[in-house]
Design a protein around this motif. Structure first.
Motif, PDB file in Angstrom:
ATOM      1  N   UNK A 262      75.440 -24.718  32.401  1.00  0.00           N
ATOM      2  CA  UNK A 262      75.467 -25.364  31.092  1.00  0.00           C
ATOM      3  C   UNK A 262      74.322 -24.779  30.276  1.00  0.00           C
ATOM      4  N   UNK A 263      74.635 -24.296  29.078  1.00  0.00           N
ATOM      5  CA  UNK A 263      73.652 -23.589  28.261  1.00  0.00           C
ATOM      6  C   UNK A 263      73.789 -24.045  26.818  1.00  0.00           C
ATOM      7  N   UNK A 264      72.678 -24.058  26.107  1.00  0.00           N
ATOM      8  CA  UNK A 264      72.722 -24.500  24.711  1.00  0.00           C
ATOM      9  C   UNK A 264      73.366 -23.462  23.804  1.00  0.00           C
ATOM     10  N   UNK A 265      72.997 -22.188  23.971  1.00  0.00           N
ATOM     11  CA  UNK A 265      73.516 -21.121  23.115  1.00  0.00           C
ATOM     12  C   UNK A 265      73.892 -19.934  23.994  1.00  0.00           C
ATOM     13  N   UNK A 266      75.139 -19.478  23.860  1.00  0.00           N
ATOM     14  CA  UNK A 266      75.598 -18.340  24.659  1.00  0.00           C
ATOM     15  C   UNK A 266      76.165 -17.265  23.738  1.00  0.00           C
ATOM     16  N   UNK A 267      75.470 -16.135  23.737  1.00  0.00           N
ATOM     17  CA  UNK A 267      75.949 -14.959  23.027  1.00  0.00           C
ATOM     18  C   UNK A 267      76.521 -13.970  24.028  1.00  0.00           C
TER      19      UNK A 267
ATOM     20  N   UNK B 164      76.924 -25.352  24.345  1.00  0.00           N
ATOM     21  CA  UNK B 164      76.934 -26.138  23.108  1.00  0.00           C
ATOM     22  C   UNK B 164      77.469 -25.262  21.984  1.00  0.00           C
ATOM     23  N   UNK B 165      76.916 -24.053  21.890  1.00  0.00           N
ATOM     24  CA  UNK B 165      77.334 -23.086  20.876  1.00  0.00           C
ATOM     25  C   UNK B 165      77.599 -21.762  21.571  1.00  0.00           C
ATOM     26  N   UNK B 166      78.723 -21.145  21.263  1.00  0.00           N
ATOM     27  CA  UNK B 166      79.082 -19.858  21.854  1.00  0.00           C
ATOM     28  C   UNK B 166      79.584 -18.936  20.753  1.00  0.00           C
ATOM     29  N   UNK B 167      79.239 -17.660  20.860  1.00  0.00           N
ATOM     30  CA  UNK B 167      79.741 -16.704  19.878  1.00  0.00           C
ATOM     31  C   UNK B 167      81.161 -16.285  20.249  1.00  0.00           C
TER      32      UNK B 167
ATOM     33  N   UNK C 206      80.949 -30.684  35.808  1.00  0.00           N
ATOM     34  CA  UNK C 206      80.217 -30.134  34.668  1.00  0.00           C
ATOM     35  C   UNK C 206      79.536 -31.231  33.859  1.00  0.00           C
ATOM     36  N   UNK C 207      80.106 -32.427  33.866  1.00  0.00           N
ATOM     37  CA  UNK C 207      79.539 -33.490  33.048  1.00  0.00           C
ATOM     38  C   UNK C 207      78.071 -33.760  33.381  1.00  0.00           C
ATOM     39  N   UNK C 208      77.731 -33.741  34.669  1.00  0.00           N
ATOM     40  CA  UNK C 208      76.333 -34.009  35.038  1.00  0.00           C
ATOM     41  C   UNK C 208      75.406 -32.894  34.553  1.00  0.00           C
ATOM     42  N   UNK C 209      75.879 -31.652  34.578  1.00  0.00           N
ATOM     43  CA  UNK C 209      75.059 -30.542  34.062  1.00  0.00           C
ATOM     44  C   UNK C 209      74.857 -30.669  32.555  1.00  0.00           C
ATOM     45  N   UNK C 210      75.927 -31.017  31.867  1.00  0.00           N
ATOM     46  CA  UNK C 210      75.840 -31.181  30.413  1.00  0.00           C
ATOM     47  C   UNK C 210      74.884 -32.316  30.078  1.00  0.00           C
ATOM     48  N   UNK C 211      74.919 -33.383  30.857  1.00  0.00           N
ATOM     49  CA  UNK C 211      73.996 -34.503  30.656  1.00  0.00           C
ATOM     50  C   UNK C 211      72.545 -34.047  30.843  1.00  0.00           C
ATOM     51  N   UNK C 212      72.284 -33.275  31.887  1.00  0.00           N
ATOM     52  CA  UNK C 212      70.924 -32.747  32.105  1.00  0.00           C
ATOM     53  C   UNK C 212      70.510 -31.865  30.934  1.00  0.00           C
TER      54      UNK C 212
ATOM     55  N   UNK D 132      84.028 -23.930  28.611  1.00  0.00           N
ATOM     56  CA  UNK D 132      84.211 -25.038  27.676  1.00  0.00           C
ATOM     57  C   UNK D 132      83.013 -25.001  26.733  1.00  0.00           C
ATOM     58  N   UNK D 133      83.174 -25.568  25.557  1.00  0.00           N
ATOM     59  CA  UNK D 133      82.122 -25.448  24.547  1.00  0.00           C
ATOM     60  C   UNK D 133      82.278 -26.523  23.498  1.00  0.00           C
ATOM     61  N   UNK D 134      81.207 -26.703  22.732  1.00  0.00           N
ATOM     62  CA  UNK D 134      81.216 -27.639  21.614  1.00  0.00           C
ATOM     63  C   UNK D 134      81.639 -26.939  20.325  1.00  0.00           C
ATOM     64  N   UNK D 135      81.072 -25.753  20.077  1.00  0.00           N
ATOM     65  CA  UNK D 135      81.443 -25.026  18.852  1.00  0.00           C
ATOM     66  C   UNK D 135      81.408 -23.524  19.072  1.00  0.00           C
ATOM     67  N   UNK D 136      82.317 -22.834  18.376  1.00  0.00           N
ATOM     68  CA  UNK D 136      82.361 -21.369  18.383  1.00  0.00           C
ATOM     69  C   UNK D 136      81.857 -20.889  17.030  1.00  0.00           C
ATOM     70  N   UNK D 137      80.965 -19.910  17.066  1.00  0.00           N
ATOM     71  CA  UNK D 137      80.473 -19.283  15.839  1.00  0.00           C
ATOM     72  C   UNK D 137      80.848 -17.798  15.886  1.00  0.00           C
ATOM     73  N   UNK D 138      80.948 -17.154  14.739  1.00  0.00           N
ATOM     74  CA  UNK D 138      81.322 -15.731  14.753  1.00  0.00           C
ATOM     75  C   UNK D 138      80.342 -14.884  15.570  1.00  0.00           C
ATOM     76  N   UNK D 139      79.060 -15.217  15.469  1.00  0.00           N
ATOM     77  CA  UNK D 139      78.024 -14.505  16.209  1.00  0.00           C
ATOM     78  C   UNK D 139      76.782 -15.380  16.272  1.00  0.00           C
TER      79      UNK D 139
END
Length: 136
Positions: free
Chosen positions: A51-56, A74-77, A1-7, A92-99
């Motif tokens: 690997x995705x920047x924002x996942x809802x 990076x960000x997931x709801x 996953x590290x290489x995908x996150x780097x891309x 895996x993720x960097x941050x969880x947001x309520x939505x």
């Protein structure tokens, strides 16, 4: 996953998919690329790492329906995180947001709102299809 996150972080793309030695980058915001991928080339998602920047919730549903193996966001709801957990997708993720919020930052993302009370993946996908059709 590290290489995908780097891309994901080193290019201007919004999503990176790797499967069977093939790596594809996608650049549109929202679920448009995942929707197109699922409806036109779903084999790329089956067993893939994403690997995705924002996942809802809508993006999560498409990935689950497509059969992804692992996802980094990076960000997931919270709604998306719960959906992945219910369907045993490694996340895996960097941050969880309520939505996920809309682009104007005034309310829920339209697809987060449209899918938040739906139970089945099929019902969620039907809401995504209706939304994508309304944009055309």
């Amino acid at each position: 996953m590290d290489s995908l996150i780097e891309i994901l972080h080193s290019s201007a793309c919004s999503c990176v998919v790797r499967n069977k030695g093939r790596v594809e980058r996608y650049y549109n915001r929202g679920v448009k690329d995942l929707y197109t991928l699922y409806t036109a080339d779903s084999q790329l998602l089956s067993g893939a790492d994403v690997a995705d920047k924002v996942v809802g919730r809508a993006a999560a549903a498409i990935m689950i329906l497509g059969g992804v193996r692992r996802v980094y966001a990076d960000t997931i709801s919270q709604l998306a995180l719960e959906l992945f957990a219910q369907n045993n997708v490694e996340i895996s993720y960097n941050q969880v947001v309520p939505y996920i919020i809309n682009r104007a930052k005034t309310d829920l993302c339209p697809l987060e709102r449209a899918t938040k009370d739906l139970e089945s993946l099929e019902d969620i996908f039907a809401a995504i299809e209706a939304f994508v059709s309304s944009l055309a």
